[in-house]
Structures are given as C-alpha cells and as structure tokens.
Design an enzyme around this catalytic site. Structure first.
Site, PDB file in Angstrom:
ATOM      1  N   HIS A  34       0.845  -1.199   0.000  1.00  0.00           N
ATOM      2  CA  HIS A  34       0.000   0.000   0.000  1.00  0.00           C
ATOM      3  C   HIS A  34       0.882   1.251   0.000  1.00  0.00           C
ATOM      4  O   HIS A  34       0.720   2.138  -0.843  1.00  0.00           O
ATOM      5  CB  HIS A  34      -0.923  -0.008   1.210  1.00  0.00           C
ATOM      6  CG  HIS A  34      -1.601   1.299   1.471  1.00  0.00           C
ATOM      7  ND1 HIS A  34      -2.631   1.780   0.689  1.00  0.00           N
ATOM      8  CD2 HIS A  34      -1.384   2.253   2.409  1.00  0.00           C
ATOM      9  CE1 HIS A  34      -3.011   2.966   1.146  1.00  0.00           C
ATOM     10  NE2 HIS A  34      -2.277   3.274   2.191  1.00  0.00           N
ATOM     11  N   ASP A  90       6.508  20.658 -27.253  1.00  0.00           N
ATOM     12  CA  ASP A  90       6.652  19.368 -26.581  1.00  0.00           C
ATOM     13  C   ASP A  90       7.744  19.555 -25.535  1.00  0.00           C
ATOM     14  O   ASP A  90       8.201  20.662 -25.309  1.00  0.00           O
ATOM     15  CB  ASP A  90       7.027  18.258 -27.584  1.00  0.00           C
ATOM     16  CG  ASP A  90       6.540  16.873 -27.111  1.00  0.00           C
ATOM     17  OD1 ASP A  90       6.811  16.493 -25.947  1.00  0.00           O
ATOM     18  OD2 ASP A  90       5.880  16.182 -27.887  1.00  0.00           O
ATOM     19  N   TRP A 130       7.341   0.279   3.641  1.00  0.00           N
ATOM     20  CA  TRP A 130       7.720   1.044   2.457  1.00  0.00           C
ATOM     21  C   TRP A 130       9.066   1.689   2.602  1.00  0.00           C
ATOM     22  O   TRP A 130       9.672   2.094   1.621  1.00  0.00           O
ATOM     23  CB  TRP A 130       6.649   2.081   2.079  1.00  0.00           C
ATOM     24  CG  TRP A 130       6.827   3.443   2.670  1.00  0.00           C
ATOM     25  CD1 TRP A 130       6.377   3.874   3.882  1.00  0.00           C
ATOM     26  CD2 TRP A 130       7.490   4.571   2.082  1.00  0.00           C
ATOM     27  NE1 TRP A 130       6.720   5.188   4.085  1.00  0.00           N
ATOM     28  CE2 TRP A 130       7.402   5.639   3.004  1.00  0.00           C
ATOM     29  CE3 TRP A 130       8.150   4.780   0.868  1.00  0.00           C
ATOM     30  CZ2 TRP A 130       7.958   6.901   2.744  1.00  0.00           C
ATOM     31  CZ3 TRP A 130       8.692   6.031   0.606  1.00  0.00           C
ATOM     32  CH2 TRP A 130       8.592   7.073   1.553  1.00  0.00           C
ATOM     33  N   SER A 147      13.282   5.911 -14.017  1.00  0.00           N
ATOM     34  CA  SER A 147      12.221   6.661 -14.697  1.00  0.00           C
ATOM     35  C   SER A 147      12.127   8.074 -14.148  1.00  0.00           C
ATOM     36  O   SER A 147      12.019   9.043 -14.892  1.00  0.00           O
ATOM     37  CB  SER A 147      10.896   5.919 -14.489  1.00  0.00           C
ATOM     38  OG  SER A 147       9.813   6.752 -14.810  1.00  0.00           O
ATOM     39  N   SER A 148      12.158   8.174 -12.817  1.00  0.00           N
ATOM     40  CA  SER A 148      11.984   9.485 -12.197  1.00  0.00           C
ATOM     41  C   SER A 148      13.141  10.418 -12.515  1.00  0.00           C
ATOM     42  O   SER A 148      12.928  11.591 -12.832  1.00  0.00           O
ATOM     43  CB  SER A 148      11.855   9.330 -10.682  1.00  0.00           C
ATOM     44  OG  SER A 148      10.695   8.609 -10.373  1.00  0.00           O
ATOM     45  N   HIS A 159      12.925  12.489   2.797  1.00  0.00           N
ATOM     46  CA  HIS A 159      12.270  13.726   3.130  1.00  0.00           C
ATOM     47  C   HIS A 159      12.022  14.602   1.905  1.00  0.00           C
ATOM     48  O   HIS A 159      10.887  15.039   1.686  1.00  0.00           O
ATOM     49  CB  HIS A 159      12.915  14.513   4.276  1.00  0.00           C
ATOM     50  CG  HIS A 159      11.912  15.499   4.690  1.00  0.00           C
ATOM     51  ND1 HIS A 159      10.872  15.186   5.538  1.00  0.00           N
ATOM     52  CD2 HIS A 159      11.643  16.719   4.204  1.00  0.00           C
ATOM     53  CE1 HIS A 159      10.039  16.219   5.583  1.00  0.00           C
ATOM     54  NE2 HIS A 159      10.490  17.158   4.792  1.00  0.00           N
ATOM     55  N   GLU A 193      11.480  13.539  -0.832  1.00  0.00           N
ATOM     56  CA  GLU A 193      10.401  12.823  -1.522  1.00  0.00           C
ATOM     57  C   GLU A 193       9.034  13.339  -1.104  1.00  0.00           C
ATOM     58  O   GLU A 193       8.140  13.472  -1.943  1.00  0.00           O
ATOM     59  CB  GLU A 193      10.510  11.319  -1.234  1.00  0.00           C
ATOM     60  CG  GLU A 193       9.328  10.474  -1.690  1.00  0.00           C
ATOM     61  CD  GLU A 193       9.152  10.434  -3.197  1.00  0.00           C
ATOM     62  OE1 GLU A 193      10.049  10.931  -3.917  1.00  0.00           O
ATOM     63  OE2 GLU A 193       8.122   9.918  -3.651  1.00  0.00           O
ATOM     64  N   TYR A 237       8.291  16.284  -0.216  1.00  0.00           N
ATOM     65  CA  TYR A 237       8.071  17.558  -0.896  1.00  0.00           C
ATOM     66  C   TYR A 237       7.840  17.345  -2.377  1.00  0.00           C
ATOM     67  O   TYR A 237       7.063  18.056  -3.005  1.00  0.00           O
ATOM     68  CB  TYR A 237       9.227  18.531  -0.621  1.00  0.00           C
ATOM     69  CG  TYR A 237       9.219  18.923   0.815  1.00  0.00           C
ATOM     70  CD1 TYR A 237      10.218  18.512   1.686  1.00  0.00           C
ATOM     71  CD2 TYR A 237       8.139  19.626   1.339  1.00  0.00           C
ATOM     72  CE1 TYR A 237      10.147  18.818   3.028  1.00  0.00           C
ATOM     73  CE2 TYR A 237       8.067  19.925   2.671  1.00  0.00           C
ATOM     74  CZ  TYR A 237       9.068  19.520   3.516  1.00  0.00           C
ATOM     75  OH  TYR A 237       8.997  19.793   4.847  1.00  0.00           O
ATOM     76  N   SER A 288      -2.659  26.257  -6.703  1.00  0.00           N
ATOM     77  CA  SER A 288      -2.335  27.647  -7.026  1.00  0.00           C
ATOM     78  C   SER A 288      -2.850  28.064  -8.389  1.00  0.00           C
ATOM     79  O   SER A 288      -2.837  29.255  -8.702  1.00  0.00           O
ATOM     80  CB  SER A 288      -0.822  27.866  -6.961  1.00  0.00           C
ATOM     81  OG  SER A 288      -0.334  27.537  -5.694  1.00  0.00           O
ATOM     82  N   HIS A 304      14.689  14.172  11.033  1.00  0.00           N
ATOM     83  CA  HIS A 304      13.551  14.240  11.949  1.00  0.00           C
ATOM     84  C   HIS A 304      12.728  12.952  11.863  1.00  0.00           C
ATOM     85  O   HIS A 304      11.822  12.747  12.649  1.00  0.00           O
ATOM     86  CB  HIS A 304      12.675  15.474  11.719  1.00  0.00           C
ATOM     87  CG  HIS A 304      11.947  15.526  10.417  1.00  0.00           C
ATOM     88  ND1 HIS A 304      11.784  16.669   9.706  1.00  0.00           N
ATOM     89  CD2 HIS A 304      11.295  14.578   9.698  1.00  0.00           C
ATOM     90  CE1 HIS A 304      11.089  16.449   8.613  1.00  0.00           C
ATOM     91  NE2 HIS A 304      10.771  15.174   8.580  1.00  0.00           N
ATOM     92  N   HIS A 305      13.059  12.088  10.933  1.00  0.00           N
ATOM     93  CA  HIS A 305      12.456  10.761  10.901  1.00  0.00           C
ATOM     94  C   HIS A 305      13.200   9.811  11.832  1.00  0.00           C
ATOM     95  O   HIS A 305      12.807   8.663  11.967  1.00  0.00           O
ATOM     96  CB  HIS A 305      12.504  10.195   9.482  1.00  0.00           C
ATOM     97  CG  HIS A 305      11.762  11.028   8.482  1.00  0.00           C
ATOM     98  ND1 HIS A 305      10.435  10.841   8.199  1.00  0.00           N
ATOM     99  CD2 HIS A 305      12.172  12.063   7.716  1.00  0.00           C
ATOM    100  CE1 HIS A 305      10.062  11.740   7.280  1.00  0.00           C
ATOM    101  NE2 HIS A 305      11.096  12.482   6.977  1.00  0.00           N
ATOM    102  N   THR A 335       5.806  27.209   4.442  1.00  0.00           N
ATOM    103  CA  THR A 335       4.554  26.478   4.255  1.00  0.00           C
ATOM    104  C   THR A 335       3.381  27.322   4.730  1.00  0.00           C
ATOM    105  O   THR A 335       2.345  27.410   4.070  1.00  0.00           O
ATOM    106  CB  THR A 335       4.606  25.161   5.040  1.00  0.00           C
ATOM    107  OG1 THR A 335       5.853  24.509   4.751  1.00  0.00           O
ATOM    108  CG2 THR A 335       3.471  24.256   4.643  1.00  0.00           C
ATOM    109  N   LYS A 365       2.327  30.010   2.346  1.00  0.00           N
ATOM    110  CA  LYS A 365       1.477  29.567   1.234  1.00  0.00           C
ATOM    111  C   LYS A 365       0.015  29.492   1.648  1.00  0.00           C
ATOM    112  O   LYS A 365      -0.874  29.895   0.893  1.00  0.00           O
ATOM    113  CB  LYS A 365       1.938  28.197   0.753  1.00  0.00           C
ATOM    114  CG  LYS A 365       3.286  28.275   0.091  1.00  0.00           C
ATOM    115  CD  LYS A 365       3.672  26.933  -0.499  1.00  0.00           C
ATOM    116  CE  LYS A 365       4.710  27.176  -1.556  1.00  0.00           C
ATOM    117  NZ  LYS A 365       4.604  26.310  -2.677  1.00  0.00           N
ATOM    118  N   ARG A 398       2.086   1.774  15.024  1.00  0.00           N
ATOM    119  CA  ARG A 398       1.711   1.530  13.635  1.00  0.00           C
ATOM    120  C   ARG A 398       2.222   0.167  13.197  1.00  0.00           C
ATOM    121  O   ARG A 398       3.069  -0.442  13.835  1.00  0.00           O
ATOM    122  CB  ARG A 398       2.244   2.634  12.721  1.00  0.00           C
ATOM    123  CG  ARG A 398       3.748   2.736  12.669  1.00  0.00           C
ATOM    124  CD  ARG A 398       4.243   3.936  11.902  1.00  0.00           C
ATOM    125  NE  ARG A 398       4.100   3.812  10.458  1.00  0.00           N
ATOM    126  CZ  ARG A 398       4.745   4.572   9.584  1.00  0.00           C
ATOM    127  NH1 ARG A 398       5.561   5.508   9.999  1.00  0.00           N
ATOM    128  NH2 ARG A 398       4.552   4.424   8.288  1.00  0.00           N
TER     129      ARG A 398
END
Lengths: 343, 817
Positions: B82, B111, B146, B176-177, B260, B262, B264, B275, B309-310, B335, B338, B457
């Site tokens: 998941h 293009d 994950w 790919s990314s 991290h 990721e 964002y 926006s 911070h993780h 943040t 925004k 968790r």
C-alpha cells in the site's frame, strides 16, 4: 527540584486552569484518558516533559487551526459569486500582510523551539550515579531485561521502583525494535550494534502497558511487555527473589514430573533456568512463575494460556522461533505445573 | 529531439488539425507529451485503485481487536505494498501526468525537450509497477514496510524474494523518475516561449521546476542505498550488518536523505495545482506570487536539511536532535506563507463552487491540519511519543491524502475538459467530493486519538481492552465511504467521456495558456508559439487592464501559418524498457537471464541513442526554413548540453553518496587486508595520470570539431577512448591483484565500499569509452560531421565529470589514508 514526584503533580502548569479543564473534557469525552496505554496521563518525569510541550504546541496548533479554518469558512460564504460577469478587484499582493504572516509563525516557532531544545538536553544528560541500570534487549519478538548491577535477568515483565531514577540501556540482538511504554514517556529504538538510553523516574506504583513500536517482522504486533512500577520495598523484595536460583519442586508433585519433561526435552536448548539449563536464546525462565505476562507480553500468565503456548507457539505468535513442541497432553500439563512453580 | 526530421504536418487554412494516428501501435510508439501524460494518468489511477483496495483490506482487518480476516504475513505485505504503491506508483506518476500534459502548454512550447526520453520514462514506470505487483502473483510481495529498514530487509531476517522485488522494483522506477526530472528541467529552462520569463511562469510550472530539482538530487542517494542493499542481499557484503562492521543507521540516513525531499516531491505539484485552480475559480490572481515562488524554492532547499527528523528515536545525540528540530520548524514558515496566500487569493474573489474549487479549498483546510500535527513531530520530546504510532499515520495521510490527493482530484476535474473536450459532471463531482471528504476525515482524524492512546503503527492486530476498539471501527467505516466516493468518480469519468457536456476552449475562464487552445489541443499545441508580455497573459488578454496586453497576438496561437515539424514516433523507448525489465527480472531468476537482458539493454540503448543520427551528416541549415538552431533554447544553451549538465547534477549526488559512505566507514573494517596493506599508490598514480591526459585529449577533440576539423577530432576522440581503456586495464589489474591478496568483495567493509565505489566509477568510464568510440565511428562513416559539435561537447562534459570524480576518489582513497 525535580526529585519529589508529589510536588511535581501539584505544581501548576503554565496553562490557565480553564483551558486545561476544557481540553481535559474534550479529550476525556473521546476516551483518550481512559486507555491503559494513553500518552496523555504521564506517570514519570520523562513522560511529563513530553506532555508539557505537547500541550503547549496543542495550544498554538488549535489557535492557528481556528484562525485558518474560520477565515476559510468566512471567505467561502462571504465571497460566493453573485454576478457571473463581475470580475473582482485583481489584488496581487500586500507586502505588509505578507511580512506579518511570515513573522508571526516565526515568533510562535521560537516559543516552541526554546522548551524543545531545553527538554532535549535535559532528557539526554548522563544518568545520576544512583540510577538503577536496566539493559533492555529486543529480540524477535520479546523483550529481555537484565539488571547488571543487581544480578537479575528476566523477560516480558519489567520491574522498576517508583521515585528512583532508572537508566534503561536499550539494544537489540537482531533487527531494529523500539521500546515504548506510553504512560512512562516516549520511545527509543533498539538498534543492533548500538545502544540508546532512556532515563526516567516513575511517579508512583502501577502497571503500564508496553509495546514494540518499530516494525520488526512477522510478529511485531505480538511484541509487548508489562512495565511494573513497584514501591521501593516491593522492588527490593522482587530483586531478592529474582536473584535466587530456581525453586526445585517437591518430589512426586506434578511440577517435579514437569521438571523432567523440561530437562529431557528440547526446551533446554534455548531457555535458561538457573541451576537446571543454560540455553541463552529464548527468555530466561528461572522465575517464570512470578511473571504476570508471558510469550512476549501478549498473554496473562495463566495455566491455560501457558498450555496453549507450549503446545504450539507459532499459532499464537506467527513466525515464532519456538517450534511446535510435539508434547502429549500429560506432558503439557506437567510442564505447565513446573513452569508455574518457578516463582 | 525537439525537432525530428521525419513527420511534417501540412496544415489546412482553418485550425482543424490533421487527424492524429490512432490504434494501439500509435500509443505504444507515441512521443507526444499529451499522450504520455494520459498514459501516466490512467496507469497511475489504476495503481491507485489497487493500493486503495490494499488499504481497505487493512482497515477491514483492524476494524475489531483480534481480527481474523488477514494473518500477520499477509497484513505485512499489504501495508508494505500500500505504502510503496501509493508513493511510487500512484502519487508520483499522477504528478508526472500533470507535468507531462501541462508544462509544454503552460510555457508555450510544442513538446518537452526530449520526447523519446519522455516516452521511455513512462514505459519504465509502467513496467516497474507491473514488476512490483507481479510479486503478488508469485506469492512473495515485499513485506518489510515502504521504507524497508535494515537489517530487517537484510538476508538473515528477510529470506525469500520479497525484499528483492522491492529493491529491484524501486531501482528500476528510480531511473524513470531521474530521467523524467532531467527532461522537465531542460524543458522549463530552455523551451519557454519568447517573453515567458521566470517570473511570468504560472506557479504550477515553478512547483514543477522545484519538484524536479528535488527528484534529480534526492533519487541518487536512495539508488545508492538500494545498491548497497542489493549487494548485501545478493553478494553478502556487510553494508548494513553490524556483524560485518556495518550499521543499520546508514540505511536510515541514506533513505531519509531521499525520503524527506520525496515528501516535498509529493506535495509541491499539488500546491502548484491548487495555485492554479483557486485563482481561476475566484477570478483573482494568485495572491503574493513572488512570495509563493520564493516559498516554493525555500521549501525545496530546506527540504534537504531536515531528513533526520524521521530518526529522532535512534539516539543521534542532543545536538543533532536539536539541529534537525530547528530546521524542521523552520520549514513550517514558507509552508504557512502559502496557506495565507491561498486564503488571500480567495478572499475578496467571486467564488464559483464547481468541483475543482471544492477540492482545492478542502486541500487548504486538510493540509493545514496535517501541517499542524507536523509541528508536533518537529519537537523531539513530543515526537518520541508520536513517532511510529497512529499519530504519525494520521499526520502523513492528512498531508498526502488531504493534501496531495485532494489537489490531484481538483486538477483532474479542472483539466479533464481540456484533455478530453468534455466536462466531468459537476453534480457527480460534488457527490464524489463530499463522500471523499467525509470518508477521509472519518478514517484519519481518529488516528490522532489512537496514536495518543498508544497504538503503534504496522500492527496486524491489537488486544481488546486498550480503548482502541471504537475508533478503529470508525476508521474502517470511513474507508468504506472513501471506496464509494471512488466508485462515483469512476462512474463520472465513464459517463462524461461519452456523454459529458462539450467543454469548448475555455469553460472556466482560465488564466494560463492552455485555455487558449482547442480542447483537446492539436498535436503541435500552438500553431504559432506565443509571445508573452506579462504574467497571467491569457487572462489579461481577455480582461485587459491599464498596463498593456498579456500576449502579442492571441489568434495566432490557433491560426496555422506553415508546416510544423513534430518528432516522429519511436518504438525504442518501449523496446529499451522491455530489455531492461528482462535484466531486472533476471536478478530474481538466473544469471543467464541477467546477461541476456544486459546485452539486449546495451543494444537497445545504442539503437535508441543513434536513432536520430542521419545517414549522411547535415552540412547546412535545416530544411524547414527555421532560422535558429532548433536545439538551442531560452538559456542560450543547446538542450543536449543543458541535459548533460543537469544529469551531472544527479551524478554528483550519486558519487557523493558512494564517496561519503567510503569515508564514513573508514577504519571500521573488522579484519584485514586494510587499505595501507594493499593499495598500490604508485601504480594508481600512473593510472590517474593517464586518465587526466585523456581529459586533455578530449579538450583537443572538442576544439577540433569546433574548428570544423573532423579528421583531427576523430583522432583525439580515439586517443581519449584509448587512454580510457588503459585506465580501465589498470583497474582490472588492481581488482584482480586485490582478490589474489585476499581482499574479496565480502572480506570486510573496506572491500565492500571500495569495490562498489571504484566499480561504479569504472562502469562510468566504460560507458564513456563506448560513447566516444561510437562518436568516432559515426564521424568516420560520415554520418556525423563538422556541425555536430554539440554531440562531441556533450560527451566531453560527461568525460571531464568522470575524471573529476576520479580525482576525488584518488585523493580520498589513495592519498589520504
């Protein structure tokens, strides 16, 4: 100043009483305070440190939440389209407003940062000299507790005295686990090859629920323990009892028959019963009968539960390294009697 | 390349476009960004539904204590898949769908910079997603979460191919990314229409730009982390194993240095969509556009400074804990800016409550909640209670679902008419919206409570009597409601594709350039590329103000003015991706398959790379009468050179990670041979000198081609390749010698870090030698000529970079021991 637990509980917090009452009412109505594993009624200095900052941030968060959501709702109602052709004033920005809403969050964060950093340093100082050292060792999927200065080794139930600093030195023999007793404070990971530490002083006697909090494989959900906070006297008595060698059951009793089953079976390959076997892989069982929980804290220590466990551990704990013992019923009954006799 | 030589579309006098190719083959070989966007979008939605179903099963299991629906193993597989699927197969590709479809339209281009590479990125994603899900079919899906912490994912604890599927799938998907990010960065930098300066770009383009910088720089560290895990699992190195001197914390640092940024990567595109949607439906410009741009850039930059911070629970010490706490709090400021800018955008507007707007407003509300719980997580004393509990599960679902997913749906409802020519039904849309909003909050708000009540968790079951029963049931009810909302959405799509109200060009009175074009736009997008004069150019053209027009000529955008070259379709993107999946799958099957896959991949890559090289070199200008070099863009740089520079950026992080690991692990080997026992500094000094000389010959080669001296250029290219070959021979000799001296790959930590780092460098040199040899060959055969200096220049940049990396390795490994 930090030493007297009773003083700590009556010392007023910085939060106005009315606010605390309102928050408490809201939380209580959600059942948050009732859970045996709640983090919201701390029972140690370490827990209180986290809790005070949590409440503080919760205050700020609630204020910001109300400001944003109210503004959003007001905007949504007040500025509904009335004339499809009308084009509203094309306001592109406002430097003053933007400065204000940059500075205000920054100031709020400063208010949060100071107590945060102070608490980080305060909770990570070296433990006091008189702290009781407990080595907490995570295994897949049970917790072992060793008291090196007291000569005690046990599992599943952690005993600590109230009112005295305890230094928990947390490690692992296999994968990463995390030691967590929510009512006694935050968690620390148990990392193989490393050691982490929690220093805490429990407020008052009680029994608190603990559970592994880092995914550690198949039975991560079944890796729990009980944290028993004793009065100083009860703790001393417990230590004294744990140091004694294993009780030998009287001859001819069911427990004596069980001792034979234990000694001649595969149990001795993994388990230690001081004076009988030295396994070293599974939990130490020398005073197994005195524990309140078994099987990595997932079951109360009753003959029925123990029998189910001994018969077929993997059914209760998927992936368990303790295999099916292939014992017949009389052997199971005898073995259970023996283990329960090891008080 | 942006202007291929094959298909030229002659246009009729009116704007009716030539019929686009149809049929399966046209889709398999498409290089059109709009089609690729559609492919990404539909594939991602399919994976999203699968991942959502996995979540539903999770919630059904947890509805009651002691649930019997799923056993432990199956549950662990479900939550792993998941999370992995939602992040890599649903949310990222959905964002990619929007990048693909919209970026060229919004910047006024035909293009992306590299259309075939774009198609290749898509096929790699699709095959990677199928590969990962194929693990279900063989009964061994990933089951370690994950973020796959070592040593749980290491061999002693994770037997069976579960984690192999995971690491191989992610390595493949990462390719790919990174290639996609390279494409979009060059596109945004170089393909902007005349007058489209940076501060006139729609905010969605800015968020895409920053997101792709993050992808470019964040994926190399996880690539290296996965390579280390692969070596540990397949070959027995001790990168993450304490028993061999390694550390599980290395995995965590490398993973979160990716992980991290990721998040964002996952949220910025959503912020970009919101926006665009809010101003459109408020009929007001985005409030504080420059601040929004700076806030976006700042979030991207600061996002690289908060990763640990993780890891507040791992005991990094008070100084590290405090530093990361402070940086994490700092990132709350841009943040917050925004949120207030969005509020101010709608304040004073004329709000139309169509479905896209409802989703966008809900985004602001829900993301705020997620951000507020994030502030709690930023404080380590509080986080120690909340991390690894359902509180953090609530937090990240509020930002990723209440944030990203709601915004993506806003985008889908908003741009569906542009893509298909039909509007989605608004009433069904609102039903979808309310069911989703209610279901989402029912599921995830109580998780804050569960976390505060001590529920960890990733547990497949829980005991009764802990006070968790009621809220878990509520969460499950919410999940079912969400399921219904998705059914409504699917029904809406199905119905609207056939019977939806025709949308016309501009159903929303939009502000960005795509709303000037037919729905759907023709293959070539703009008949004539726009000349942009101001920000919000289209809006100002429709609703002029006193300060001048937005566009030079609106009608020109849809009025054909001559033949337009569009890139030809190509089958190499798909074929190369297929070859690569054979290589990847081979790792699970048999060495023979790996070798076959590797050869096929090499051949496919060569064919791909040389597909556009003509039979005879171009000696003059281009036939279509374009006066400017079609490869040179708004920055003044050739696309391909800019592409190599961008690629070098990712390579800096790749080698930086390898070298940092070597340095961090220095001195931690548990047994010899040690570096000082075995490194032959004099020999390698000679080897280094040879490599440096090859950089000199490369410079001479580039100078020669710039002076149009093909013969000299060929000579110097050959010399460079030869010197590279000598360097490689030295490496082979050295490795061989080491093995004979007792330093095998798994001997100790020095061996592992040395062989992997120097080995990958050697692989890069090898690729360079092949590249230069190919250039030499093509120049010799006359297929490339004096005007192809850009191609030689590209190779030169790559070659010099590889040499610079070697200087760093040589210094740190051989000179400073």
């Amino acid at each position: 100043m930090e030493s007297d637990p009773t003083l700590r509980r009556v010392r007023p917090t910085r939060v106005p009483g009315l606010w605390t009452a309102a928050a408490g009412l809201a939380l209580a109505s959600c059942g948050l305070l009732d859970s045996p594993a709640t983090t919201l009624t701390p029972r140690s200095d370490f827990g209180w440190t986290s809790h005070r900052i949590f409440v503080q941030i919760l205050r700020w968060d609630t204020a910001i939440f109300l400001v944003v959501q109210v503004l959003l709702l007001v905007a949504v109602f007040r500025f509904r389209e009335r004339d499809p052709k009308a084009v509203p004033a094309q306001v592109r920005g406002n430097a003053l407003l933007e400065l204000v809403w940059t500075l205000i969050p920054a100031v709020i964060l400063i208010f949060i940062a100071f107590p945060t950093v102070a608490a980080i340093f305060r909770t990570q100082t070296a433990p006091p000299k008189d702290a009781i050292r407990v080595k907490v060792v995570g295994h897949q999927w049970w917790w072992e507790f060793q008291y090196p200065d007291l000569g005690v080794v046990t599992a599943s139930d952690l005993h600590i005295p109230a009112g005295r600093p305890v230094s928990l030195e947390i490690a692992s023999t296999d994968v990463i686990h995390s030691f967590w007793v929510p009512q006694l404070g935050g968690k620390r990971d148990a990392i193989p090859g490393s050691m982490t530490r929690i220093v805490l002083t429990a407020d008052a006697p009680g029994e608190y629920y603990g559970q592994c909090a880092e995914f550690c494989g198949a039975s991560h959900a079944n890796m729990r323990h009980l944290a028993v906070v004793d009065t100083p006297e009860a703790f001393a008595a417990w230590v004294a009892k744990q140091r004694e060698p294993a009780l030998t059951p009287p001859d001819g009793s069911p427990a004596a028959a069980g001792r034979e089953v234990y000694r001649t079976g595969t149990c001795v390959g993994c388990h230690t019963v001081r004076g009988v076997s030295a396994g070293g892989i599974g939990p130490d069982l020398t005073h197994f009968g005195s524990r309140k929980t078994i099987a990595g804290g997932i079951l109360p220590n009753t003959p029925e539960n123990l029998a189910r466990w001994v018969r077929h551990a993997p059914a209760l704990k998927p992936g368990s390294l303790m295999p099916d013992q292939k014992l017949d019923e009389p052997e199971v009954t005898a073995l259970v009697a023996y283990l329960q006799s090891l008080r | 390349m942006a202007d291929g030589h094959a298909a030229s579309i002659a246009l009729a006098a009116h704007a009716a476009p030539a019929a686009e190719a149809r049929g399966l083959v046209s889709w398999l070989t498409t290089v059109d960004h709009k089609r690729i966007g559609l492919l990404y979008g539909t594939s991602a939605l399919a994976f999203f539904l699968i991942a959502g179903f996995e979540a539903l099963l999770i919630r059904l299991q947890l509805a009651r204590p002691g649930g019997q629906l799923l056993g432990a193993q199956r549950y662990n597989e479900l939550f792993t898949m998941h999370g992995t699927s939602m992040v890599f197969l649903a949310l990222m590709p959905l964002s990619a769908a929007f990048f693909n479809y919209l970026i060229p339209l919004m910047i006024g281009a035909r293009d992306v910079a590299f259309p075939r590479l774009n198609a290749f990125s898509y096929w790699v994603f699709l095959l990677g997603g199928l590969f990962l899900n194929a693990s279900w079919l063989v009964g061994t899906p990933p089951d370690a979460g994950w973020f796959g912490y070592a040593p749980l994912t290491s061999k002693p604890f994770s037997v069976g191919p579960h984690s192999d599927f995971w690491l191989l799938g992610l390595l493949f998907l990462g390719t790919s990314s990174i290639l996609g990010s390279l494409n979009f960065l060059v596109t945004i930098l170089n393909l902007r229409a005349p007058g489209m300066t940076f501060l006139r770009l729609p905010l969605f383009v800015w968020t895409t730009l920053v997101t792709n910088v993050l992808i470019l720089l964040a994926f190399p560290p996880i690539t290296v982390a996965l390579i280390f895990l692969m070596f540990d699992r397949f070959f027995g190195t001790p990168f993450y194993l304490p028993a061999g001197g390694g550390s599980p914390l290395l995995w965590q640092h490398l993973f979160w240095i990716f992980g991290h940024p990721e998040v964002y990567i996952l949220i910025l595109p959503a912020m970009g969509i919101v926006s665009e949607v809010l101003p459109a439906f408020a009929r007001k410009p985005l409030f504080g556009y420059p601040s929004m741009v700076y806030a976006t850039a700042l979030i991207g930059f600061l996002g690289f400074g908060v990763w640990a911070h993780h890891m507040f629970a791992v005991g990094m010490g008070p100084i590290a804990d405090s530093a990361f706490a402070l940086t994490s709090m700092l990132i709350a400021i841009p943040t917050g800016i925004k949120i207030f800018n969005w509020l101010s955008t709608i304040w004073g507007g004329s709000l139309r409550f169509r479905t896209p707007f409802c989703f966008a407003v809900a985004f602001v509300a829900m993301f705020t909640i997620g951000g507020l719980s994030g502030i709690m997580h930023a404080s380590p004393p509080v986080d120690l209670q909340q991390t690894d509990s359902y509180f953090v599960v609530a937090h990240f679902h509020y930002v990723l679902f209440g944030g990203t997913i709601l915004a993506l749906f806003a985008g889908i409802y908003y741009w569906f008419p542009k893509v298909t020519g039909r509007l989605l039904d608004d009433r069904l849309g609102l039903l979808h919206f309310w069911l989703m909003l209610i279901g989402f909050n029912l599921t995830f708000f109580p998780m804050h409570f569960l976390g505060l009540m001590g529920m960890p968790r990733r547990i497949y079951t829980y005991a009764p009597g802990l006070g968790w029963d009621f809220w878990n049931l509520v969460c499950t009810v919410g999940a079912v409601v969400q399921g219904f909302s998705l059914l409504v959405f699917l029904a809406n799509v199905a119905r609207s594709l056939r019977r939806g109200t025709p949308a016309g060009t501009d159903p929303w009175d939009g502000r960005t350039l795509e709303w000037a074009l037919p729905s759907p736009p023709p293959a070539y997008n703009f008949a004539v590329l726009p000349t942009v004069l101001r920000r919000d150019a289209l809006w100002l053209t429709k609703h002029p103000d006193a300060r001048g027009p937005g566009l030079a000529d609106l009608r020109a955008l849809v009025t054909p003015a001559g033949p337009i070259h569009m890139p030809a379709p190509s089958s190499w993107p798909l074929l190369t991706a297929l070859a690569m999946i054979v290589l990847i799958a081979g790792a699970l099957l048999h060495l023979g398959v790996v070798i076959v896959g590797g050869l096929l991949t090499a051949l496919a890559l060569l064919a791909f790379a040389t597909e556009l090289v003509p039979a005879r070199a171009n000696h003059g200008g281009h036939a279509d009468g374009d006066h400017e070099d079609p490869h040179v863009g708004a920055t003044g740089l050739d696309h391909r050179k800019l592409g190599i520079w961008v690629f070098i950026g990712s390579e800096c992080l790749f080698f930086g990670t390898l070298i940092s690991t070597y340095v961090v692990y220095r001195g931690r080997s548990l047994q010899g041979p040690y570096p000082h026992d075995i490194l032959n500094v004099p020999l390698i000094t000679v080897s280094t000198f040879v490599l440096l000389m090859s950089s000199l010959t490369m410079v001479l080669g580039v100078a020669a081609i710039q002076a149009r001296d093909v013969r000299a250029a060929r000579r110097w290219l050959l010399a460079t390749a030869a010197l590279g070959g000598v360097f490689l021979a030295g490496q082979v000799y050295e490795f061989n010698h080491f093995v004979h001296e007792g330093l095998g790959l798994t001997t100790n930590l020095f061996a592992a870090t040395f062989y992997v780092m120097v080995g990958f460098h050697g692989a890069h040199v090898t690729v360079g030698v092949i590249w230069l040899s190919a250039l030499w060959y093509l120049l010799t055969r006359g297929r490339l000529g004096a005007r192809d200096e850009a191609l030689v220049d590209m190779a030169g940049l790559y070659w010099h970079f590889v040499d610079v990396v070697w200087i760093a390795i040589f210094t740190l490994v051989y000179l400073i021991q």
